[in-house]
Scaffold this active site. Structure first.
Site, mmCIF file in Angstrom:
data_model
loop_
_atom_site.group_PDB
_atom_site.id
_atom_site.type_symbol
_atom_site.label_atom_id
_atom_site.label_comp_id
_atom_site.label_asym_id
_atom_site.label_seq_id
_atom_site.Cartn_x
_atom_site.Cartn_y
_atom_site.Cartn_z
ATOM 1 N N GLY A 1 0.832 -1.203 0.000
ATOM 2 C CA GLY A 1 0.000 0.000 0.000
ATOM 3 C C GLY A 1 0.860 1.243 0.000
ATOM 4 O O GLY A 1 2.092 1.189 -0.086
ATOM 5 N N ALA A 2 0.200 2.386 0.074
ATOM 6 C CA ALA A 2 0.888 3.680 0.090
ATOM 7 C C ALA A 2 0.261 4.542 1.164
ATOM 8 O O ALA A 2 -0.965 4.656 1.254
ATOM 9 C CB ALA A 2 0.803 4.365 -1.266
ATOM 10 N N GLU B 1 0.572 8.371 3.637
ATOM 11 C CA GLU B 1 0.718 9.798 3.376
ATOM 12 C C GLU B 1 2.174 10.181 3.151
ATOM 13 O O GLU B 1 2.481 11.072 2.377
ATOM 14 C CB GLU B 1 0.153 10.592 4.557
ATOM 15 C CG GLU B 1 0.245 12.108 4.385
ATOM 16 C CD GLU B 1 -0.301 12.839 5.588
ATOM 17 O OE1 GLU B 1 -0.831 12.171 6.487
ATOM 18 O OE2 GLU B 1 -0.176 14.077 5.626
ATOM 19 N N PHE B 2 3.076 9.451 3.818
ATOM 20 C CA PHE B 2 4.481 9.842 3.763
ATOM 21 C C PHE B 2 5.336 8.910 2.895
ATOM 22 O O PHE B 2 6.490 9.216 2.624
ATOM 23 C CB PHE B 2 5.070 9.872 5.181
ATOM 24 C CG PHE B 2 4.425 10.879 6.076
ATOM 25 C CD1 PHE B 2 3.349 10.524 6.885
ATOM 26 C CD2 PHE B 2 4.854 12.183 6.100
ATOM 27 C CE1 PHE B 2 2.750 11.451 7.711
ATOM 28 C CE2 PHE B 2 4.264 13.115 6.921
ATOM 29 C CZ PHE B 2 3.207 12.751 7.730
ATOM 30 N N VAL C 1 4.040 1.426 2.016
ATOM 31 C CA VAL C 1 3.855 0.507 3.130
ATOM 32 C C VAL C 1 4.229 -0.882 2.629
ATOM 33 O O VAL C 1 3.738 -1.328 1.585
ATOM 34 C CB VAL C 1 2.405 0.520 3.648
ATOM 35 C CG1 VAL C 1 2.255 -0.429 4.834
ATOM 36 C CG2 VAL C 1 2.008 1.933 4.054
ATOM 37 N N LYS D 1 5.798 1.057 7.574
ATOM 38 C CA LYS D 1 5.533 2.351 6.959
ATOM 39 C C LYS D 1 6.856 3.085 6.787
ATOM 40 O O LYS D 1 7.642 3.177 7.731
ATOM 41 C CB LYS D 1 4.589 3.183 7.826
ATOM 42 C CG LYS D 1 3.181 2.643 7.931
ATOM 43 C CD LYS D 1 2.287 3.613 8.704
ATOM 44 C CE LYS D 1 0.849 3.126 8.759
ATOM 45 N NZ LYS D 1 -0.033 4.067 9.479
ATOM 46 N N ASP E 1 -11.118 9.808 13.404
ATOM 47 C CA ASP E 1 -11.185 9.301 12.038
ATOM 48 C C ASP E 1 -11.563 7.824 12.054
ATOM 49 O O ASP E 1 -11.010 7.021 11.303
ATOM 50 C CB ASP E 1 -9.838 9.506 11.336
ATOM 51 C CG ASP E 1 -9.959 9.348 9.817
ATOM 52 O OD1 ASP E 1 -8.929 9.102 9.165
ATOM 53 O OD2 ASP E 1 -11.080 9.448 9.290
#
Length: 997
Positions: free
Chosen positions: A637-638, A640-641, A644, A662, A759
């Site tokens: 995955g990807a 915000e920074f 992953v 991450k 969230d």
């Protein structure tokens, strides 16, 4: 052949579908009605000339005294029949792209003809053709498109007439008109009635907004949004909108109108307020009756002005009652105090008439009078507590001079007293000056209030005394009479000694040692008559063996002081010892007095942003991992920074474990690196089986921009929303509730630590191989303040509207109660197998709908108890929402009682699910079964349909529930999704029970 031969006439007066009497609620605009025409319709039959063969024939019949026409055909003995019956040109309304065709017909049982008819059929076909003009008698079969094959539910035998009723939908009409055609391929059929209509949402008024009649759209159009117009004398900040469904029903109202000031809602209209009533602002409220003491104006009043002599205070609302001036205070009295000189107390009763107000205050004015002359008392006089703004009916006045006359004026005030100068007298009330004058002549003579011992010896006593009031004139001298006697039980033998003095002290000698004496001091008036005297008081001389009183007092004071110092030292030492004990580790003997749960310290989350150096927070709450202990395997995955990864963590001496990693992209600033690692500072403080576990961080690298990492436990099944979508219908209600229980337990843990997530959504819940759900993604989370109702106010940034409580959207105030709202949305996502909340509504529409009290409907097959809990989580008043502890307890009860999950909440497919359109995304009909299955996310069953020989959409439309099961669709959720989709394609709005599972 006449199929009515040998059959008794039969007339039906109502429609039965699946045994239920159907009454249509929506408005139907009929554009063709064969029965209502009452005459021969002139429909075209083809072929025009068939020789000896006969095609469709029109027959006039009489039933119950009324004539009607039917079209019938019965060439069952002939092969290769192809007989067409075409209607006249049917003009349509431009917006009506979807019409309904209702057919009543009779089909003879082929077996009733014996064995001589091998070519007999029991079905016929319905076709349609569009055109911009009437083509007359021109007929080309190639211009017609098949709509459906019409098959009877009941077949007519020789002796019993069976009338069938079928309805079909013609979609995507775009030209000025169209024809219908019926094809006979060898059946014995009679068409009794053909009725063609389209549905409209009727003109209506909702929330004072007028919505025009709107033609219902087709399946591919979904909800058709319609703008409303406020009725006369109503206004709205935003344009009201409503949606017309394909079934001709209004749904999802957004916005409302409100009656203007001076108007109120009466039967969907705004009418003027009646005389004597008013309304000050635009709202949904009714007109209010004019308040007390106000004038009743004509109709349509915005407010009611005050009557003469009545007022509203400057801070009163213009819609409030009017008040009069208060009357004067009553029963003003003055009481002389005996405690100090020159002091008295004024008291009074409240005004008899307060003017209808509660903000009554009082002021006191003093005048000093000598003879006939009065003047203000001046600043010398003291008032306690004050001379103005008094709320109590009492005031103490001091520093008064003796032998002078004082006049006190007490006045009552209220919020409308500022209008006193404008007041006009009212005959039935006291003067509006609201003042009462009472004269008090203060001429009190001095008197002795107390006697004190100054010194004593074995033979003498020194005394002094106080006088009230003290003389204000220096030339005036007060004379005193001092009387004393030896205390003796024999009253008859008592001897008094009297002294006359001009000062308030005396030393009396020649007394007996160790003897008690009784003293009385009295003031003498100027004429020598006795004035005020003191009470008789006792004093005793000292014996020869005792010290004087002064020495005794010194010794006694020293003793008392020493004892006090010793007591202070003991208390300080005790408190220090107690404080040390409270910080020490609890000993085994303490368990005898209190449980371990009571002695367990409450852990509270620490916001890493409060650290001056965020790197310290990372070191405090997260474990540092050496980069050599981590092996990256593949990108999963990807963030915000950065990316992953799935990887392996192998620490010497420990078993290797799968982890998620991450990473931080190269080139970030130190500030961005701190933001990246702050999530680790948050996760590192949590330890719960339903919270994602932090394994550690990688920060101490030479090239930290490239290698900074956050390492967490690996969750094999990934995000909950995607996992549920991929396994739609595969889990029971009990399994889904078990997932929710785990999420609620994790949120209870966070809430107990005074932590707000902000969230919470299914996308931020991770699932492992054991279907255990864990809360993750703390990027938007913030800590609560110390108080239980504390909130965190964001400084900006995006808010996930569909998951966020209304108070958090409106005021950016986040609490555990707003997390409970989000948990309710997560419950809906789980029970709907990852469906998007509020479907394709925009964020603005979602906010409007929520403010209008709209709530998500129950998902398909959702237990009623679970849906009721969702609704509790979505209460507008956040204080009434359940706490996470309550939610965990309720879910535990449901899991312990599986029977409680069997009662299913009411389900409306028109709102609860997005039924697939009868056409593809470009508006054209589905070209294949596989295309249709892909649109409803059931493409895994394409091979099942193919192997069963179902390769056209016409065949799909004929499928029943048992047919779907027979081709291999066994999961209840999948079975229902396909069944409801077919229901939508067939548009059987009368009932859902055909496809009930």
């Amino acid at each position: 052949m006449d199929i009515f031969i040998g059959i008794k006439p039969f007339l039906f007066s109502y429609v039965l579908i699946n045994g239920i009497l159907v009454t249509l609620q929506t408005k139907e605009e009929v554009i063709l009605d064969m029965k209502a025409a009452g005459g021969e319709l002139g429909w075209l039959t083809w072929p025009l000339d068939q020789g000896e063969k006969t095609g469709w024939e029109v027959v006039q019949r009489t039933l119950n005294g009324s004539q009607f026409y039917t079209y019938s055909v019965c060439n069952i003995g002939e092969r290769e029949q192809d007989n067409w019956l075409r209607t006249t040109f049917i003009q349509r309304r431009p917006a009506a792209s979807r019409v309904h065709v209702e057919i009543q017909f009779i089909v003879r049982d082929c077996n009733s003809f014996g064995g001589g008819s091998v070519t007999c059929k029991e079905t016929f076909n319905l076709f349609t053709s569009e055109s911009d003009a009437d083509v007359g008698t021109t007929f080309r079969k190639g211009q017609f498109k098949k709509v459906a094959t019409i098959a009877p539910d009941e077949i007519t035998s020789k002796n019993e007439l069976r009338i069938n009723k079928e309805m079909r939908v013609v979609e995507n009409l775009s030209r000025k008109g169209f024809y219908l055609a019926f094809q006979d391929i060898g059946a014995c059929v009679a068409i009794l009635s053909v009725r063609v209509y389209y549905k409209t949402c009727p003109a209506t008024v909702k929330n004072l907004a007028l919505f025009p009649e709107t033609v219902a759209g087709g399946e591919n159009q979904g909800l058709r949004e319609v703008n409303g117009v406020c009725v006369d004398n109503a206004i709205s900040e935003d344009l009201p909108r409503i949606h017309c469904t394909v079934d001709g029903e209004w749904a999802v109202l957004v916005g409302q109108c409100q009656c203007k000031p001076g108007y109120e809602e009466v039967e969907d209209m705004c009418q003027e307020c009646q005389p004597g009533f008013f309304k000050a602002e635009a709202s949904g409220d009714k007109c209010k009756q004019c308040p007390a003491n106000s004038q009743k104006l004509k109709s349509g009043a915005l407010y009611c002005p005050c009557m003469d002599g009545f007022y509203r205070a400057p801070n009163d609302p213009p819609t409030g009652p009017c008040s009069g001036l208060p009357s004067a205070p009553k029963d003003l009295v003055a009481t002389t105090t005996q405690l100090s000189a020159g002091k008295l107390v004024l008291s009074w009763s409240p005004p008899e008439d307060t003017g209808g107000r509660t903000d009554i205050t009082y002021s006191v004015e003093c005048q000093r009078c000598e003879g006939n002359m009065c003047q203000p008392c001046g600043e010398k006089i003291r008032y306690e507590p004050a001379s103005v703004g008094l709320t109590d009916t009492k005031v103490s006045v001091s520093e008064l001079d003796a032998h002078l006359n004082y006049t006190f004026i007490v006045e009552a005030h209220s919020g409308v007293s500022v209008f006193a100068s404008q007041a006009t007298p009212r005959s039935h009330k006291p003067p509006s000056t609201s003042a009462l004058t009472t004269s008090l002549h203060y001429t009190e003579a001095p008197k002795v209030t107390s006697i004190r011992l100054v010194d004593r010896t074995p033979t003498s006593l020194s005394l002094t005394w106080d006088v009230f009031p003290r003389p204000r004139v220096q030339s005036r001298t007060i004379r005193y009479e001092v009387t004393y006697r030896k205390k003796d039980d024999n009253f008859d033998m008592t001897t008094y000694v009297v002294l006359l003095l001009e000062k308030n002290s005396v030393q009396i000698g020649e007394l007996s040692p160790g003897t008690a004496y009784l003293f009385r001091v009295q003031v003498l008036n100027s004429d020598g008559s006795p004035g005020g005297s003191s009470m008789e008081e006792q004093f005793e001389t000292s014996s020869e063996l005792h010290l004087t009183q002064n020495n005794t007092a010194v010794i006694f004071g020293a003793a008392v002081g020493g004892a006090a110092m010793l007591l202070i030292v003991v208390v300080v030492l005790f408190l220090r010892k107690r404080k040390r004990n409270s910080h020490s580790r609890q000993g085994p003997e303490d368990n005898y007095f209190s449980s371990s749960e009571q002695l367990k310290p409450l852990k509270t989350y620490v916001d890493p942003h409060t650290y001056e150096d965020p790197n310290i927070a990372v070191l405090k709450f997260a474990t540092e991992i050496h980069p050599s202990h981590i092996t990256k395997q593949k990108v999963i995955g990807a963030g915000e920074f950065g990316e992953v990864y799935r990887g392996i963590l192998k620490v010497p001496g420990r078993k290797e474990v799968a982890v998620a990693i991450k990473t931080l992209k190269p080139g970030y600033t130190e500030k961005q690196r701190q933001d990246f690692l702050s999530e680790a500072s948050i996760m590192g403080q949590f330890s719960h089986q339903n919270i994602i576990r932090l394994e550690g961080v990688v920060t101490k690298c030479k090239d930290f921009f490239k290698h900074a990492m956050i390492v967490t436990e690996y969750m094999e099944n990934g995000a909950l929303d995607r996992y549920l979508k991929d396994h739609d219908g595969e889990f029971s209600s009990s399994q889904l509730v078990g997932m929710l229980r785990g999420i609620a337990a994790g949120m209870k843990y966070l809430s107990d630590m005074s932590y707000v997530h902000r969230d919470l959504a299914a996308r931020n819940i991770l699932v492992n191989n054991s279907l255990e759900c864990k809360v993750s993604d703390f990027g938007l989370s913030r800590v609560l303040e110390d108080n239980p109702e504390g909130t965190y106010t964001t400084s900006g940034g995006k808010i996930p509207i569909r998951w966020t409580a209304p108070e958090a959207i409106a005021y950016r105030k986040f609490t555990s109660a707003s997390d409970v709202w989000s948990f309710g949305i997560v419950m809906w996502e789980v029970m709907a197998f990852g469906e998007r909340p509020y479907w394709d509504m925009s964020n603005h529409e979602v906010m409007k709908a929520i403010n209008e009290a709209f709530r998500l409907p129950a998902p398909m097959d959702c237990p009623s108890a679970v849906y009721q809990l969702m609704l509790q989580c979505w209460l507008q008043d956040r204080s009434k929402r359940p706490r996470f502890g309550d939610i965990v307890s309720l879910l535990d009860k449901l899991l312990r009682s599986p029977e409680s999950l069997k009662t299913i909440a009411d389900f409306d497919p028109r709102v609860s699910i997005r039924l697939p359109s009868t056409s593809g995304s470009d508006g054209s009909p589905f070209r294949s079964v596989s295309e249709w299955l892909e649109s409803i996310k059931m493409s895994q069953y394409s091979e099942n349909f193919t192997c069963a020989g179902i390769v056209t959409m016409e065949q799909v439309l004929q499928m029943k529930n048992e047919d779907i099961k027979n081709i291999g669709v066994r999961l209840p959720g999948h079975l229902k999704r396909i069944a409801y989709s077919i229901l939508g394609l067939k548009d059987q709005t009368s009932t859902l029970s055909v496809f009930a599972v």
